[in-house]
Every structure is written in structure tokens, then in C-alpha cells.
Design a protein around this motif. Sequence first.
Motif, PDB file in Angstrom:
ATOM      1  N   GLU A   1      -4.408  -5.059   6.814  1.00  0.00           N
ATOM      2  CA  GLU A   1      -3.819  -3.716   6.905  1.00  0.00           C
ATOM      3  C   GLU A   1      -4.224  -2.832   5.730  1.00  0.00           C
ATOM      4  OE1 GLU A   1       0.580  -1.587   7.134  1.00  0.00           O
ATOM      5  OE2 GLU A   1       0.291  -3.572   8.024  1.00  0.00           O
ATOM      6  N   ASN A   2      -4.290  -3.391   4.537  1.00  0.00           N
ATOM      7  CA  ASN A   2      -4.681  -2.584   3.375  1.00  0.00           C
ATOM      8  C   ASN A   2      -6.121  -2.101   3.490  1.00  0.00           C
ATOM      9  OD1 ASN A   2      -2.202  -2.803   2.029  1.00  0.00           O
ATOM     10  ND2 ASN A   2      -2.781  -4.764   1.104  1.00  0.00           N
ATOM     11  N   GLU A   3      -6.999  -3.000   3.968  1.00  0.00           N
ATOM     12  CA  GLU A   3      -8.394  -2.605   4.159  1.00  0.00           C
ATOM     13  C   GLU A   3      -8.496  -1.522   5.233  1.00  0.00           C
ATOM     14  OE1 GLU A   3     -12.612  -4.478   5.812  1.00  0.00           O
ATOM     15  OE2 GLU A   3     -10.945  -5.815   5.303  1.00  0.00           O
ATOM     16  N   LEU A   4      -7.735  -1.694   6.312  1.00  0.00           N
ATOM     17  CA  LEU A   4      -7.763  -0.724   7.392  1.00  0.00           C
ATOM     18  C   LEU A   4      -7.254   0.636   6.912  1.00  0.00           C
ATOM     19  CD1 LEU A   4      -8.460  -0.534  10.397  1.00  0.00           C
ATOM     20  CD2 LEU A   4      -6.070  -1.043  10.905  1.00  0.00           C
TER      21      LEU A   4
ATOM     22  N   ARG B   1     -10.582   6.893   4.169  1.00  0.00           N
ATOM     23  CA  ARG B   1     -11.968   7.296   3.883  1.00  0.00           C
ATOM     24  C   ARG B   1     -12.484   8.239   4.961  1.00  0.00           C
ATOM     25  NH1 ARG B   1     -16.641   6.155   6.026  1.00  0.00           N
ATOM     26  NH2 ARG B   1     -15.799   4.505   7.351  1.00  0.00           N
ATOM     27  N   ILE B   2     -12.264   7.880   6.220  1.00  0.00           N
ATOM     28  CA  ILE B   2     -12.729   8.713   7.333  1.00  0.00           C
ATOM     29  C   ILE B   2     -12.048  10.069   7.318  1.00  0.00           C
ATOM     30  CG2 ILE B   2     -12.713   8.933   9.841  1.00  0.00           C
ATOM     31  CD1 ILE B   2     -13.015   5.851   9.961  1.00  0.00           C
ATOM     32  N   TYR B   3     -10.723  10.080   7.156  1.00  0.00           N
ATOM     33  CA  TYR B   3      -9.990  11.344   7.183  1.00  0.00           C
ATOM     34  C   TYR B   3     -10.335  12.231   5.994  1.00  0.00           C
ATOM     35  CZ  TYR B   3      -7.054   9.863  11.117  1.00  0.00           C
ATOM     36  OH  TYR B   3      -6.603   9.481  12.357  1.00  0.00           O
ATOM     37  N   ASN B   4     -10.610  11.633   4.840  1.00  0.00           N
ATOM     38  CA  ASN B   4     -10.979  12.441   3.683  1.00  0.00           C
ATOM     39  C   ASN B   4     -12.406  12.965   3.777  1.00  0.00           C
ATOM     40  OD1 ASN B   4      -8.741  12.745   1.699  1.00  0.00           O
ATOM     41  ND2 ASN B   4      -8.669  10.525   1.886  1.00  0.00           N
ATOM     42  N   GLU B   5     -13.284  12.219   4.450  1.00  0.00           N
ATOM     43  CA  GLU B   5     -14.612  12.767   4.743  1.00  0.00           C
ATOM     44  C   GLU B   5     -14.486  13.966   5.677  1.00  0.00           C
ATOM     45  OE1 GLU B   5     -17.714  12.087   3.666  1.00  0.00           O
ATOM     46  OE2 GLU B   5     -16.808  10.758   2.182  1.00  0.00           O
ATOM     47  N   ARG B   6     -13.610  13.858   6.654  1.00  0.00           N
ATOM     48  CA  ARG B   6     -13.332  14.984   7.550  1.00  0.00           C
ATOM     49  C   ARG B   6     -12.765  16.167   6.767  1.00  0.00           C
ATOM     50  NH1 ARG B   6      -8.174  14.202  11.091  1.00  0.00           N
ATOM     51  NH2 ARG B   6      -7.383  14.566   9.001  1.00  0.00           N
TER      52      ARG B   6
END
Length: 400
Positions: A52-55, A61-66
Amino acid sequence: MNYKGFYKEECRLNTYFSSIKKLLLALFIFLFSFSSLSYNAYASTNSEPVDENELKLEVERIYNERSKALVSGDISSLNTLFDTSKKYGKWSLAHEIKRVKYLVDWARERNIVFSKIESAIRIKKIYPKGDTIKIALEESYKFDYSYNNDTDSSINSFGVGIRHTASLIKKNDKWVIYNDWYTDCFEDALHSYSSDVSNFSPRLNLIDTLRDKLDTTYQAGSYYKRFYDREKAVAYADKYCGAAWGSGNNFKYNKKYNDYNGIGGDCTNYVSQVLGDKEGGGMPIGGAWTSGSRAWANADGLKSYLVGSGRGSVISVGTFKELTKPSETLPNGAVGKLQLGDLVAYEKGRGNIDHFAVVTGFDSHGYPLVNSHTTDRYHVPWDLGWGDAKIRFFLIHING
């Protein structure tokens, strides 16, 4: 709206039908249990263990790239975040492209620049299945912005809270978005935007700012209190505005009240709490305006109640351009008359009030900021996400 009614069973079943009912119920329980076992077996044999922590780190990461794309306006950077080999990934990417285009235009028209947009998430549930992982999560956005050519370089911040149901899939050993469903704070402004990556040219600046600072002298205490405490109303709105960055109460709503998210929206229910709860504005509750009533939880109902009862009065009604247009009597436009604890109602089509928000602050240029539910907002510019020129706003003063 009131969902507490229940129907009562008034007839007796004879022995025969009772037996049939019991058999059907037993069959249903058996089939449900079998399907659950089958799913669990499938998930356990076909899905890798989930950290869960990795997920959480991967989703952030994905949302902050967005979010970086929202700041830079670089639409091309979004392509690597989605599984575009499938239609759901294509749809999700197309939606994000529209969001970037809209926010770039909105900022340019208001003469502001976003310096940073960040996301933090809280995972609620994880559903591994095969090569995809479905996640229910809450996202807390923080937006930082300042005004172009501002001498004091003030940084203004606001928060937005969004509830997602997203699915991730691994492509080339990297997690990407398979699909992402959520209630978007920009949704009503995106209809006029396309997802075409080519020929993206931001609109020209339409207004400078709200002509210096709005008239906020009342903040020094020039208004008086009768039945409505504006400071407490704002404090309540900030405490219970939910998943948005900046809110209190551990991102939770007030459990004393029903939550109408998913069954019509919680924005008006929240505003009524801000007005009437003893912890909030303290406006006397009673008559047609009680928790769960139409006047309490329905947008058209609350607007009609406030104006009809004399507890609220309409300052002005119009489009964004109309309400920000200066005049001899209102050099800052009609929005210059808004006070802390006043309301903004949003009309989609004549006679259809669709949303409510409460004024909770003013930014470094006196721009009114609002809180709301559905989507959760904390000190957000009052018009953000409502870009359609046909949208009309009702500015409502609480006569307290």
C-alpha cells in the motif's frame, strides 16, 4: 430532501410462500458466498501482493506529474501517465488535456500565475484484480498562485478535495492510469474545450484583476451581529470542508448531519450547516428550514427560503463579466459588495440553481474566495470551474 422514510410490511405471507422465500434467500446467500470465494481465489492467484505504501507513492507521483502540467501548460507531458491502448485511458487523458487548457486560460484571464500545484492522497480501499489494481482514494490538492507584476509578491493558496475511483496497470514496469473517475472541480468549465494536443493557444487576458483590491473595510468590524456570526460561520466552513487541503477535522464532514454525496450533492446541506449550526453562524433553525428539508438541502429551495424569509437578499445576478464590471456606484463591480459569510449560488440554465458556496476569505487582490462541498473546496476563487459564459451567479447577502 428527506431519505428517512421506510415502507412497512402490512401483509402476512402464508406458510407456502414463506418457505419459498426462505429457500430463495438460502440460494442467494450460497451463490453470493461462492462468487466471493471465487473472486478472492482469482485475486489471490492472479494478482501480486500489493504494497500500500508503494502504491500510494506511485499514485502521488502520477497525480503530481499531472499537477505539473496544470502549472506549465505542457500537454504533451501527460501522455506517459495513461494507458492509451484502451478507451478508458484515452478518455482519462482527454479529460486531463481539457483541464490544462481551461486552467491556463482562467489564470491568464485573471492575470495570475500558478507557481505550484501539489497533490496528496489517502487510500481508502484497494481491489487487486488480474493485471490491474482498482483504488478508492481521496486527493487533496494545494494550489499556490500570485498576481503578475504584483509589487508585494504575495503567494495565495487554496485547496480542493476530490474523491477518485481509479484503476492502475503496469506498462513496461511502470504504473500508469487505466481509468480514473472523479467529480472534477473544473467540470462545468470544460464543455467548450477539446482534447486536441495540436494548436493549443491560450486565450488573451480578458480582465486585469478586480481593479486593485475590493472594498473589504467591513472586515475591520463595521458590520454588526444579530442572529448571524460571520466569523464563526467561516470557522465552521473551514473546519468541515472535507477532503480539501486546508480543511480541519481530519478531512471529515460533521457527522451530526447527513452526507448527500452520491445522492444529489452535499453543497447546499453544507452551506445550511455553516449558516445555522451553533458551532457556525448560529442562524435560528426552524419552520421550513430544518436539517433534511428541501429548504435546507436543495439549492433552489435554500435560495427561495433565504430571499422569501428576508434572511438573505440578492446583491446582484449575472455572468462573471457582468458582476465584475465597474460602475460609478460599484467601482469594483457587484462582487465588491460580498462579505465574509455571504453566499454565491450558481445557476446552470434559467431557474436552475445547481450549486452553493460560502464566502470564506479574500486573496491578496481582494478576490472573493469560497468553500463548498461536492467538490470540496477551501478558499477557492469564487468563479473557478464555472467558465461557461451562460453560467449566472447569484450573490446573496445574509441579513444578519
